[in-house]
Design an enzyme around this catalytic site. Structure first.
Site, PDB file in Angstrom:
ATOM      1  N   ASN A   1     -12.766  -3.280   2.850  1.00 13.38           N
ATOM      2  CA  ASN A   1     -13.702  -2.168   3.010  1.00 13.38           C
ATOM      3  C   ASN A   1     -14.713  -2.212   1.875  1.00 13.38           C
ATOM      4  O   ASN A   1     -14.336  -2.391   0.718  1.00 13.38           O
ATOM      5  CB  ASN A   1     -12.942  -0.838   2.986  1.00 13.38           C
ATOM      6  CG  ASN A   1     -12.010  -0.693   4.177  1.00 13.38           C
ATOM      7  OD1 ASN A   1     -12.333  -1.112   5.285  1.00 13.38           O
ATOM      8  ND2 ASN A   1     -10.840  -0.104   3.956  1.00 13.38           N
TER       9      ASN A   1
ATOM     10  N   HIS B   1     -10.401  -5.358  -2.890  1.00 14.70           N
ATOM     11  CA  HIS B   1      -9.033  -5.618  -2.424  1.00 14.70           C
ATOM     12  C   HIS B   1      -9.050  -5.971  -0.957  1.00 14.70           C
ATOM     13  O   HIS B   1      -9.875  -5.470  -0.192  1.00 14.70           O
ATOM     14  CB  HIS B   1      -8.125  -4.406  -2.673  1.00 14.70           C
ATOM     15  CG  HIS B   1      -8.709  -3.102  -2.200  1.00 14.70           C
ATOM     16  ND1 HIS B   1      -9.674  -2.426  -2.923  1.00 14.70           N
ATOM     17  CD2 HIS B   1      -8.480  -2.360  -1.087  1.00 14.70           C
ATOM     18  CE1 HIS B   1     -10.011  -1.329  -2.271  1.00 14.70           C
ATOM     19  NE2 HIS B   1      -9.311  -1.268  -1.153  1.00 14.70           N
TER      20      HIS B   1
ATOM     21  N   GLY C   1     -15.627   2.673   3.965  1.00 13.29           N
ATOM     22  CA  GLY C   1     -14.390   3.419   3.742  1.00 13.29           C
ATOM     23  C   GLY C   1     -13.650   3.022   2.478  1.00 13.29           C
ATOM     24  O   GLY C   1     -12.461   3.291   2.339  1.00 13.29           O
ATOM     25  N   GLN C   2     -14.362   2.385   1.546  1.00 13.25           N
ATOM     26  CA  GLN C   2     -13.705   1.957   0.297  1.00 13.25           C
ATOM     27  C   GLN C   2     -13.446   3.166  -0.599  1.00 13.25           C
ATOM     28  O   GLN C   2     -14.340   3.975  -0.834  1.00 13.25           O
ATOM     29  CB  GLN C   2     -14.582   0.936  -0.445  1.00 13.25           C
ATOM     30  CG  GLN C   2     -13.919   0.388  -1.701  1.00 13.25           C
ATOM     31  CD  GLN C   2     -14.785  -0.651  -2.409  1.00 13.25           C
ATOM     32  OE1 GLN C   2     -15.916  -0.925  -2.004  1.00 13.25           O
ATOM     33  NE2 GLN C   2     -14.240  -1.216  -3.473  1.00 13.25           N
TER      34      GLN C   2
ATOM     35  N   ASP D   1       0.857  -1.185   0.000  1.00 12.14           N
ATOM     36  CA  ASP D   1       0.000   0.000   0.000  1.00 12.14           C
ATOM     37  C   ASP D   1       0.897   1.240   0.000  1.00 12.14           C
ATOM     38  O   ASP D   1       1.902   1.307   0.715  1.00 12.14           O
ATOM     39  CB  ASP D   1      -0.914   0.006   1.236  1.00 12.14           C
ATOM     40  CG  ASP D   1      -2.062   0.997   1.104  1.00 12.14           C
ATOM     41  OD1 ASP D   1      -3.227   0.545   1.062  1.00 12.14           O
ATOM     42  OD2 ASP D   1      -1.797   2.219   1.047  1.00 12.14           O
TER      43      ASP D   1
ATOM     44  N   HIS E   1      -6.812  -5.872   2.490  1.00 14.22           N
ATOM     45  CA  HIS E   1      -5.637  -5.309   3.163  1.00 14.22           C
ATOM     46  C   HIS E   1      -5.061  -6.385   4.081  1.00 14.22           C
ATOM     47  O   HIS E   1      -5.805  -7.018   4.840  1.00 14.22           O
ATOM     48  CB  HIS E   1      -6.026  -4.121   4.049  1.00 14.22           C
ATOM     49  CG  HIS E   1      -6.649  -2.955   3.327  1.00 14.22           C
ATOM     50  ND1 HIS E   1      -5.976  -1.783   3.089  1.00 14.22           N
ATOM     51  CD2 HIS E   1      -7.892  -2.783   2.804  1.00 14.22           C
ATOM     52  CE1 HIS E   1      -6.778  -0.923   2.457  1.00 14.22           C
ATOM     53  NE2 HIS E   1      -7.950  -1.506   2.276  1.00 14.22           N
TER      54      HIS E   1
END
Ligand code: AMP
Length: 114
Positions: free
Chosen positions: A87, A100, A93-94, A31, A102
């Site tokens: 998310n 994806h 909170g995407q 990230d 995390h």
């Protein structure tokens, strides 16, 4: 023309990323704004906009990215644990419209999340 999401551009090597794993079904990379000492994103190559769009045929790739997470957590030395987060949409909170996962670790993570 519909804009191509940024993760598709990473898959297509149109923009750079620090890639740590790739196979025919998924890609994993660091990230760009890490929230923990280890912060990896694992993405299916298939564009699935968000978690809520998952259908039965996506089950194998979802299982697959979990197994990749196990492999990467071992490789990256996350021996005392880690957290996986997906998310979904605005309240989740995407920010990138390409599903994806995390993989976060390397420090003790608080709960509940913000
Ligand atoms: P989310 O908020 O769950 O949609 O997560 C999107 C994540 O993608 C955020 O943690 C961002 O820091 C990360 N991100 C956005 N653009 C890039 C990029 N070009 N390379 C790596 N990570 C990115």
């Amino acid at each position: 023309m519909m804009s191509v999401n940024i993760f598709q551009k990473i898959i297509d090597r149109e923009i750079p990323a620090n890639i740590v794993y790739e196979d025919e079904k998924c890609l994993a990379f660091h990230d760009v704004r890490p929230q923990a000492p280890t912060h990896i994103l694992i993405i299916p190559k298939k564009v699935i906009r968000t978690h809520a769009d998952l259908v039965a045929e996506d089950a194998p790739v979802l299982g697959h990215i979990h197994l990749v997470a196990v492999k990467l957590a071992k490789q990256l030395g996350l021996t005392s644990g880690y957290r996986l987060v997906i998310n979904c949409d605005a309240d989740g909170g995407q920010t990138v419209p390409h599903l994806h996962m995390h993989l976060l670790g390397g420090r003790s993570l608080g709960w509940p999340p913000g």
